[in-house]
Design a protein around this motif. Structure first.
Motif, PDB file in Angstrom:
ATOM      1  N   ASN A   1       0.746  -1.820  -1.925  1.00 42.58           N
ATOM      2  CA  ASN A   1       0.902  -1.663  -3.145  1.00 42.58           C
ATOM      3  C   ASN A   1       0.593  -0.322  -3.710  1.00 42.58           C
ATOM      4  OD1 ASN A   1      -0.010  -1.797  -6.397  1.00 42.58           O
ATOM      5  ND2 ASN A   1       1.535  -3.279  -5.837  1.00 42.58           N
ATOM      6  N   ARG A   2      -0.219   0.196  -3.101  1.00 39.54           N
ATOM      7  CA  ARG A   2      -0.818   1.781  -3.536  1.00 39.54           C
ATOM      8  C   ARG A   2       0.096   2.601  -2.853  1.00 39.54           C
ATOM      9  NH1 ARG A   2      -6.102   0.279  -1.951  1.00 39.54           N
ATOM     10  NH2 ARG A   2      -7.370  -0.593  -3.745  1.00 39.54           N
ATOM     11  N   PHE A   3       0.413   2.286  -1.647  1.00 38.03           N
ATOM     12  CA  PHE A   3       1.541   3.235  -1.279  1.00 38.03           C
ATOM     13  C   PHE A   3       2.842   3.179  -1.606  1.00 38.03           C
ATOM     14  CE2 PHE A   3       5.031   3.282   1.763  1.00 38.03           C
ATOM     15  CZ  PHE A   3       4.921   4.637   2.326  1.00 38.03           C
ATOM     16  N   ILE A   4       3.294   2.085  -2.049  1.00 39.12           N
ATOM     17  CA  ILE A   4       4.610   1.857  -2.793  1.00 39.12           C
ATOM     18  C   ILE A   4       4.276   2.629  -4.044  1.00 39.12           C
ATOM     19  CG2 ILE A   4       6.185   0.210  -4.290  1.00 39.12           C
ATOM     20  CD1 ILE A   4       5.514  -1.707  -1.644  1.00 39.12           C
ATOM     21  N   MET A   5       3.371   2.438  -4.804  1.00 42.68           N
ATOM     22  CA  MET A   5       3.223   3.323  -6.110  1.00 42.68           C
ATOM     23  C   MET A   5       3.492   4.782  -5.977  1.00 42.68           C
ATOM     24  SD  MET A   5       3.151   0.883  -8.424  1.00 42.68           S
ATOM     25  CE  MET A   5       2.633   1.656  -9.735  1.00 42.68           C
ATOM     26  N   GLN A   6       3.145   5.433  -4.861  1.00 42.47           N
ATOM     27  CA  GLN A   6       3.335   6.710  -4.592  1.00 42.47           C
ATOM     28  C   GLN A   6       4.941   7.250  -4.222  1.00 42.47           C
ATOM     29  OE1 GLN A   6       0.662   8.065  -1.561  1.00 42.47           O
ATOM     30  NE2 GLN A   6      -1.146   6.695  -2.437  1.00 42.47           N
TER      31      GLN A   6
END
Length: 172
Positions: free
Chosen positions: A5-10
């Motif tokens: 999820n953190r990766f996708i938010m970037q």
């Protein structure tokens, strides 16, 4: 799942990302307000399994009991992200949380049901399907597998971010 999820938010707005989750916990937290599931691994009640009969079945469910992992943070009881991805996120999931991912003897070897069906559906669309066409073909192939093999429980799930559409290309 939180790391994913953190990766996708970037990923910036306007970019497209297709994820394929063929795993025992096939759901991504924080995709959109309508798909906001908690980023935890609760034990899912899936009924009683008679292990003595496992070798009699053509299908083999994959079992994965995740141990408690030490975490660096605490999560509220109901996780609500502050923001959702701005990219066009298409997340194809192997099945619902209550379903077992399975492996079947397909084309001469035992393979994961969802990955095999996803590849077949994509090839049938000549590698240029829309998200809706891919999901429809995936559901059709899975329905055929359910009729042919006793014990297949998987029902593919599609999750879309707010900026994604079912008319987007699966892979641009």
């Amino acid at each position: 799942m939180l790391e994913l999820n953190r990766f996708i938010m970037q990923i910036p707005a306007g970019a497209a990302l297709t994820t394929i989750l063929d795993c025992s916990y096939p759901a991504l937290p924080g995709v959109s307000p309508s798909c906001n599931i908690p980023p935890t691994f609760p034990k899912v009640p899936r009924g009683r399994v008679d292990y003595d009969k496992m070798f009699d079945f053509v299908t083999r469910p994959r079992f994965l009991e995740l141990p408690p992992l030490p975490v660096q943070h605490t999560l509220p009881q109901i996780w609500k992200p502050q923001t959702y991805p701005t990219c066009q996120l298409h997340c194809f999931c192997a099945g619902r949380l209550q379903e077992w991912p399975s492996e079947l003897p397909l084309e001469g070897t035992v393979q994961g049901t969802f990955t095999w069906a996803f590849a077949k559906a994509f090839a049938a669309g000549e590698l240029r399907s829309t998200v809706a066409q891919q999901q429809q073909a995936l559901e059709g192939i899975t329905a055929q597998l359910k009729q042919h093999f006793q014990g297949v429980e998987q029902s593919p799930v599609l999750m879309l971010s707010q900026s994604a559409s079912s008319s987007d290309s699966v892979f641009a």
